[in-house]
Design a protein around this motif. Structure first.
Motif, PDB file in Angstrom:
ATOM      1  N   ASP A 238      -4.790 -11.288  -0.494  1.00  0.00           N
ATOM      2  CA  ASP A 238      -4.300 -12.527  -1.102  1.00  0.00           C
ATOM      3  C   ASP A 238      -4.805 -12.730  -2.525  1.00  0.00           C
ATOM      4  O   ASP A 238      -4.149 -13.391  -3.331  1.00  0.00           O
ATOM      5  N   ASP A 239      -5.970 -12.163  -2.845  1.00  0.00           N
ATOM      6  CA  ASP A 239      -6.594 -12.400  -4.144  1.00  0.00           C
ATOM      7  C   ASP A 239      -6.429 -11.270  -5.148  1.00  0.00           C
ATOM      8  O   ASP A 239      -6.482 -11.503  -6.355  1.00  0.00           O
ATOM      9  N   ALA A 240      -6.276 -10.017  -4.668  1.00  0.00           N
ATOM     10  CA  ALA A 240      -6.320  -8.881  -5.585  1.00  0.00           C
ATOM     11  C   ALA A 240      -5.443  -7.726  -5.109  1.00  0.00           C
ATOM     12  O   ALA A 240      -5.068  -7.646  -3.940  1.00  0.00           O
ATOM     13  N   VAL A 241      -5.165  -6.840  -6.064  1.00  0.00           N
ATOM     14  CA  VAL A 241      -4.442  -5.594  -5.804  1.00  0.00           C
ATOM     15  C   VAL A 241      -5.283  -4.474  -6.402  1.00  0.00           C
ATOM     16  O   VAL A 241      -5.687  -4.557  -7.565  1.00  0.00           O
ATOM     17  N   LYS A 242      -5.552  -3.443  -5.602  1.00  0.00           N
ATOM     18  CA  LYS A 242      -6.343  -2.304  -6.077  1.00  0.00           C
ATOM     19  C   LYS A 242      -5.414  -1.114  -6.281  1.00  0.00           C
ATOM     20  O   LYS A 242      -4.609  -0.791  -5.403  1.00  0.00           O
ATOM     21  N   LEU A 243      -5.534  -0.478  -7.468  1.00  0.00           N
ATOM     22  CA  LEU A 243      -4.702   0.667  -7.832  1.00  0.00           C
ATOM     23  C   LEU A 243      -5.579   1.893  -8.065  1.00  0.00           C
ATOM     24  O   LEU A 243      -6.697   1.782  -8.576  1.00  0.00           O
ATOM     25  N   ASP A 244      -5.044   3.054  -7.714  1.00  0.00           N
ATOM     26  CA  ASP A 244      -5.738   4.328  -7.920  1.00  0.00           C
ATOM     27  C   ASP A 244      -4.882   5.191  -8.837  1.00  0.00           C
ATOM     28  O   ASP A 244      -3.767   5.566  -8.487  1.00  0.00           O
ATOM     29  N   ALA A 245      -5.426   5.522 -10.024  1.00  0.00           N
ATOM     30  CA  ALA A 245      -4.702   6.352 -10.992  1.00  0.00           C
ATOM     31  C   ALA A 245      -5.133   7.815 -10.936  1.00  0.00           C
ATOM     32  O   ALA A 245      -4.694   8.623 -11.754  1.00  0.00           O
ATOM     33  N   ASN A 246      -5.976   8.174  -9.976  1.00  0.00           N
ATOM     34  CA  ASN A 246      -6.304   9.585  -9.775  1.00  0.00           C
ATOM     35  C   ASN A 246      -5.060  10.325  -9.296  1.00  0.00           C
ATOM     36  O   ASN A 246      -4.235   9.757  -8.571  1.00  0.00           O
ATOM     37  N   HIS A 247      -4.934  11.602  -9.669  1.00  0.00           N
ATOM     38  CA  HIS A 247      -3.878  12.423  -9.085  1.00  0.00           C
ATOM     39  C   HIS A 247      -4.140  12.481  -7.580  1.00  0.00           C
ATOM     40  O   HIS A 247      -5.294  12.541  -7.159  1.00  0.00           O
ATOM     41  N   PRO A 248      -3.106  12.458  -6.745  1.00  0.00           N
ATOM     42  CA  PRO A 248      -3.330  12.489  -5.298  1.00  0.00           C
ATOM     43  C   PRO A 248      -4.156  13.689  -4.820  1.00  0.00           C
ATOM     44  O   PRO A 248      -4.802  13.617  -3.779  1.00  0.00           O
ATOM     45  N   LEU A 249      -4.159  14.790  -5.580  1.00  0.00           N
ATOM     46  CA  LEU A 249      -4.927  15.970  -5.189  1.00  0.00           C
ATOM     47  C   LEU A 249      -6.243  16.103  -5.952  1.00  0.00           C
ATOM     48  O   LEU A 249      -6.929  17.124  -5.837  1.00  0.00           O
ATOM     49  N   ALA A 250      -6.620  15.083  -6.723  1.00  0.00           N
ATOM     50  CA  ALA A 250      -7.904  15.126  -7.431  1.00  0.00           C
ATOM     51  C   ALA A 250      -9.033  15.249  -6.420  1.00  0.00           C
ATOM     52  O   ALA A 250      -9.009  14.628  -5.359  1.00  0.00           O
ATOM     53  N   GLY A 251     -10.004  16.078  -6.746  1.00  0.00           N
ATOM     54  CA  GLY A 251     -11.153  16.278  -5.877  1.00  0.00           C
ATOM     55  C   GLY A 251     -10.923  17.284  -4.763  1.00  0.00           C
ATOM     56  O   GLY A 251     -11.834  17.566  -3.993  1.00  0.00           O
TER      57      GLY A 251
ATOM     58  N   VAL B  21       0.842  -1.191   0.000  1.00  0.00           N
ATOM     59  CA  VAL B  21       0.000   0.000   0.000  1.00  0.00           C
ATOM     60  C   VAL B  21       0.880   1.244   0.000  1.00  0.00           C
ATOM     61  O   VAL B  21       1.850   1.347   0.751  1.00  0.00           O
ATOM     62  N   GLY B  22       0.549   2.181  -0.898  1.00  0.00           N
ATOM     63  CA  GLY B  22       1.307   3.419  -1.041  1.00  0.00           C
ATOM     64  C   GLY B  22       2.345   3.371  -2.149  1.00  0.00           C
ATOM     65  O   GLY B  22       2.850   4.413  -2.574  1.00  0.00           O
ATOM     66  N   GLN B  23       2.670   2.188  -2.607  1.00  0.00           N
ATOM     67  CA  GLN B  23       3.676   2.020  -3.655  1.00  0.00           C
ATOM     68  C   GLN B  23       3.205   2.685  -4.954  1.00  0.00           C
ATOM     69  O   GLN B  23       2.052   2.583  -5.343  1.00  0.00           O
ATOM     70  N   GLN B  24       4.120   3.370  -5.623  1.00  0.00           N
ATOM     71  CA  GLN B  24       3.837   3.990  -6.918  1.00  0.00           C
ATOM     72  C   GLN B  24       4.161   2.979  -8.024  1.00  0.00           C
ATOM     73  O   GLN B  24       5.206   2.338  -7.981  1.00  0.00           O
ATOM     74  N   VAL B  25       3.251   2.858  -8.981  1.00  0.00           N
ATOM     75  CA  VAL B  25       3.449   1.953 -10.112  1.00  0.00           C
ATOM     76  C   VAL B  25       3.030   2.681 -11.383  1.00  0.00           C
ATOM     77  O   VAL B  25       2.449   3.760 -11.328  1.00  0.00           O
ATOM     78  N   GLN B  26       3.341   2.069 -12.524  1.00  0.00           N
ATOM     79  CA  GLN B  26       2.901   2.632 -13.790  1.00  0.00           C
ATOM     80  C   GLN B  26       2.027   1.637 -14.521  1.00  0.00           C
ATOM     81  O   GLN B  26       2.402   0.476 -14.696  1.00  0.00           O
ATOM     82  N   LEU B  27       0.860   2.114 -14.910  1.00  0.00           N
ATOM     83  CA  LEU B  27      -0.013   1.343 -15.781  1.00  0.00           C
ATOM     84  C   LEU B  27       0.237   1.830 -17.197  1.00  0.00           C
ATOM     85  O   LEU B  27       0.835   2.874 -17.408  1.00  0.00           O
TER      86      LEU B  27
ATOM     87  N   ILE C 276       0.613   5.622 -17.258  1.00  0.00           N
ATOM     88  CA  ILE C 276      -0.285   6.300 -16.324  1.00  0.00           C
ATOM     89  C   ILE C 276       0.213   5.983 -14.924  1.00  0.00           C
ATOM     90  O   ILE C 276       0.244   4.815 -14.527  1.00  0.00           O
ATOM     91  N   PRO C 277       0.627   7.007 -14.154  1.00  0.00           N
ATOM     92  CA  PRO C 277       1.058   6.736 -12.785  1.00  0.00           C
ATOM     93  C   PRO C 277      -0.136   6.337 -11.921  1.00  0.00           C
ATOM     94  O   PRO C 277      -1.244   6.848 -12.091  1.00  0.00           O
ATOM     95  N   ALA C 278       0.091   5.416 -11.020  1.00  0.00           N
ATOM     96  CA  ALA C 278      -0.951   4.964 -10.098  1.00  0.00           C
ATOM     97  C   ALA C 278      -0.283   4.578  -8.790  1.00  0.00           C
ATOM     98  O   ALA C 278       0.931   4.413  -8.726  1.00  0.00           O
ATOM     99  N   ARG C 279      -1.109   4.451  -7.756  1.00  0.00           N
ATOM    100  CA  ARG C 279      -0.554   3.989  -6.482  1.00  0.00           C
ATOM    101  C   ARG C 279      -1.408   2.859  -5.949  1.00  0.00           C
ATOM    102  O   ARG C 279      -2.611   2.799  -6.189  1.00  0.00           O
ATOM    103  N   VAL C 280      -0.750   1.958  -5.264  1.00  0.00           N
ATOM    104  CA  VAL C 280      -1.423   0.804  -4.672  1.00  0.00           C
ATOM    105  C   VAL C 280      -2.201   1.294  -3.451  1.00  0.00           C
ATOM    106  O   VAL C 280      -1.634   1.947  -2.567  1.00  0.00           O
ATOM    107  N   ILE C 281      -3.508   0.988  -3.418  1.00  0.00           N
ATOM    108  CA  ILE C 281      -4.327   1.431  -2.280  1.00  0.00           C
ATOM    109  C   ILE C 281      -4.856   0.271  -1.443  1.00  0.00           C
ATOM    110  O   ILE C 281      -5.325   0.484  -0.334  1.00  0.00           O
ATOM    111  N   ASP C 282      -4.785  -0.963  -1.983  1.00  0.00           N
ATOM    112  CA  ASP C 282      -5.226  -2.121  -1.203  1.00  0.00           C
ATOM    113  C   ASP C 282      -4.572  -3.377  -1.767  1.00  0.00           C
ATOM    114  O   ASP C 282      -4.434  -3.528  -2.986  1.00  0.00           O
TER     115      ASP C 282
END
Length: 145
Positions: free
Chosen positions: A116-129, A93-99, A107-113
């Motif tokens: 054992d079964d899945a990895v969730k990534l967020d490609a929103n800019h950290p300041l989006a919203g 969690v928190g790791q930066q990756v590229q899609l 597309i830069p993204a960060r691991v948010i969850d």
């Protein structure tokens, strides 16, 4: 004195804050930012705030999310089954990756969850919203040779 306009190169200091008052970025402890208005990747609301300023001017500009990094988009959060990912990928969690898009654009993204079964990534800019407030001080309008 001249006012800053599109096409001008400006030198400025800034401090960016969130609605809770926390500072997310500042140039005050480093070299001032030097940009050409209309030609660089400034967020639209920041650039609009600088236009019309004169050297020595300071202002505080509150920029709504739509004129900053845009709204937060749920479609920019994606989940991958662990079996779809390279075996050597050990996400945290928190790791930066590229899609990559289908056309290959990164597309830069960060691991948010991670589970054992899945990895969730967020490609929103950290300041989006987020609405952003900037204290801006125009240091110099650069005369082009």
């Amino acid at each position: 004195m001249a006012n800053a306009k599109l096409g001008d190169t400006v030198v400025l200091h800034y401090t960016g804050r969130l609605d809770d008052g926390s500072v997310f970025d500042s140039s005050e402890q480093r070299e001032p930012l030097r940009v050409t208005l209309g030609e660089t990747g400034l967020i639209p609301g920041f650039e609009e705030a600088v236009i019309g300023m004169e050297p020595g001017d300071s202002k505080t500009a509150k920029i709504p999310a739509e004129s900053a990094y845009g709204p937060r988009r749920d479609d920019m959060v994606v989940e991958f089954n662990r079996g779809e990912l390279p075996a050597q990928f050990d996400p945290s969690v928190g790791q930066q990756v590229q899609l990559r898009t289908q056309s290959g654009q990164p597309i830069p993204a960060r691991v948010i969850d991670v589970n054992d079964d899945a990895v969730k990534l967020d490609a929103n800019h950290p300041l989006a919203g987020e609405a952003l407030t900037f204290d801006i001080r125009l240091v110099e309008l650069v005369a082009e040779a």
